[in-house]
Design an enzyme around this catalytic site. Structure first.
Site, PDB file in Angstrom:
ATOM      1  N   LYS A 287     -36.059 -23.847  15.356  1.00  0.00           N
ATOM      2  CA  LYS A 287     -36.371 -25.159  14.779  1.00  0.00           C
ATOM      3  C   LYS A 287     -37.132 -25.004  13.464  1.00  0.00           C
ATOM      4  O   LYS A 287     -37.759 -23.979  13.211  1.00  0.00           O
ATOM      5  CB  LYS A 287     -37.210 -26.002  15.753  1.00  0.00           C
ATOM      6  CG  LYS A 287     -36.623 -26.120  17.154  1.00  0.00           C
ATOM      7  CD  LYS A 287     -35.224 -26.687  17.160  1.00  0.00           C
ATOM      8  CE  LYS A 287     -34.675 -26.771  18.580  1.00  0.00           C
ATOM      9  NZ  LYS A 287     -33.231 -27.018  18.633  1.00  0.00           N
ATOM     10  N   ASP A 288     -37.088 -26.061  12.647  1.00  0.00           N
ATOM     11  CA  ASP A 288     -37.812 -26.070  11.382  1.00  0.00           C
ATOM     12  C   ASP A 288     -39.293 -25.796  11.618  1.00  0.00           C
ATOM     13  O   ASP A 288     -39.882 -26.293  12.579  1.00  0.00           O
ATOM     14  CB  ASP A 288     -37.657 -27.418  10.680  1.00  0.00           C
ATOM     15  CG  ASP A 288     -36.216 -27.690  10.282  1.00  0.00           C
ATOM     16  OD1 ASP A 288     -35.420 -28.068  11.158  1.00  0.00           O
ATOM     17  OD2 ASP A 288     -35.889 -27.520   9.095  1.00  0.00           O
ATOM     18  N   THR A 289     -39.890 -25.042  10.713  1.00  0.00           N
ATOM     19  CA  THR A 289     -41.330 -24.776  10.806  1.00  0.00           C
ATOM     20  C   THR A 289     -42.132 -25.955  10.281  1.00  0.00           C
ATOM     21  O   THR A 289     -43.033 -26.460  10.957  1.00  0.00           O
ATOM     22  CB  THR A 289     -41.691 -23.499  10.022  1.00  0.00           C
ATOM     23  OG1 THR A 289     -41.006 -22.386  10.605  1.00  0.00           O
ATOM     24  CG2 THR A 289     -43.192 -23.243  10.058  1.00  0.00           C
TER      25      THR A 289
END
EC number: 5.4.99.27
Length: 413
Positions: free
Chosen positions: A96-98
């Site tokens: 997932k996006d940070t």
């Protein structure tokens, strides 16, 4: 269709499918402006507020995690250490996006009695399960994104209305390559070409505006051949640069110095090169016609199988992710893709001729972005978007159609 700016073209994304004016605006002004909620294969949404799953007797524990500004891989490593298990026994359905608020499932082999406190992370539930979490367990992700400080709201609305019916290209997005230092695909292409000099140039001699002062200085030293000084100047977080320089300073030839970089990082470079080639293939296919109208010679996916298009067959157009074991389209579509390979100087056989551990196998990817439950709302100069994408597709590919950023980094991409 509209031509994209040079930054996008350098990543293989030659076009926007919408012919609207740039709206401008900023994404990820705060992590709460970019919310990602995992959607399981059965349609269950792993919502930020919580989810109910049916436990099954087995050897794994599924954990509901909500993370804010936390890297997925580092979280998995930290969780493994805290629970006393190998990192290999911790898995996810997708990274997932940070810079986001992300809600998803992490699985751990064995029973879990207690969870550690980790800054930026909330654990909302645990269930016994009979299998680990894996990509096959998820459909994709639900996104809730706020585009802030939009300069031309009218342009944003026009683009978003057009996106409701457009066949949007399923490009690999900016984060696959980087927006501060977009060279991962160049490093991968150099590996495929067996060109250590090209690899060295991409790693050290290409210096970008938004890099830190320390990184710029270190790259300049390395590019001049001052390997030991460069090694001492690079901060420790630059793992691959330091690994490469350490061997160069020890007198290794350039190719064997490259092989000192951790294998998993080199593999990421090769995968980035495959992604770049796919983007170029997709741009070439766009030049031949809309992505939702198969052409003679196209490959299409029908019932989970890939076949050559024939009139009346139906199916969704797919393109190869270059690598060993994939078929190429035929006719003018195939000719266009082979032309791209020639322009990029990549021999199709190169993917199998890589050193052990770097051999790259191909696959197929849908040409058109499959967008579900799309909606948006305008609030002053902010626009909130909600939509669902299958795993492997990028929200930024949809957002770029409205923002049309000349410099993605300045817009939060």
């Amino acid at each position: 269709m509209r031509e994209a700016p040079p930054f996008d073209k350098a990543l293989g994304m030659y076009y926007y499918v919408t012919d609207t004016c740039p709206s401008g605006g900023v994404i990820k002004k705060s992590p709460e402006d970019f919310v990602v909620e995992e959607v399981l294969a059965d349609g269950t949404v792993v919502a930020v507020g919580g989810v109910e799953l049916r436990p099954r007797v087995g050897g794994w524990t599924w954990i509901h995690v909500v993370k804010r500004n936390v890297d997925t891989i580092r979280l998995m490593i930290r969780l493994a250490k805290a629970l006393g298990v190998s990192p290999r026994e911790v898995s996810v359905g997708g990274i997932k996006d940070t810079r986001a608020v992300a809600s998803h499932i992490i699985s751990v082999r064995g029973a879990v009695k207690g969870l550690p406190e980790i800054p930026g992370v909330k654990f909302l539930g645990m269930w016994s399960m009979d299998r680990p979490m894996s990509p096959s367990e998820i459909y994709g992700n639900r996104f809730t994104i706020v585009l802030r400080d939009v300069e031309r709201v009218d342009c944003a609305v026009e683009a978003l209305e057009a996106l409701k019916s457009a066949a949007v290209p399923n490009y690999y997005g900016y984060q696959r390559f980087g927006t501060i230092r977009p060279v991962s695909h160049l490093l991968g292409r150099a590996l495929l070409r067996k060109s250590p000099e090209e690899f060295f140039d991409a790693m050290f001699c290409k210096i970008f505006e938004h890099e830190s002062a320390a990184a710029k200085k270190a790259r300049e030293l390395a590019c001049r051949g001052e390997y030991q000084k460069a090694l001492e100047t690079f901060p420790r977080r630059f793992v691959e640069e330091r690994a490469f320089l350490r061997r160069l300073a020890q007198g290794y030839d350039m190719w064997n110095a490259i092989m000192g970089i951790p294998l998993q990082i080199l593999r990421i470079y090769v995968e980035a090169a495959q992604s770049y080639l796919f983007n170029r293939f997709l741009s070439a296919r766009l030049e031949l016609g809309p992505l939702d109208k198969p052409l003679e010679g196209d490959l299409v996916e029908v019932g989970g199988q890939v076949a050559y298009y024939a009139e009346g067959l139906g199916g969704d157009v797919v393109l190869p992710v270059a690598g060993a074991g994939v078929r190429m389209p035929r006719g003018k579509v195939g000719e266009a893709l082979l032309k791209v390979m020639k322009e990029e100087g990549v021999d199709p056989a190169a993917f199998l001729k890589m050193p052990r551990g770097l051999k790259a196998y191909g696959s197929y990817r849908r040409a058109r972005l499959e967008v579900g439950d799309f909606s948006y709302a305008v609030r002053g100069r902010d626009v909130e978007l909600r939509f669902v994408l299958p795993r492997g597709s990028y929200a930024t590919v949809l957002l770029r159609e409205a923002v049309k950023p000349a410099e993605p980094y300045r817009h939060g991409f």
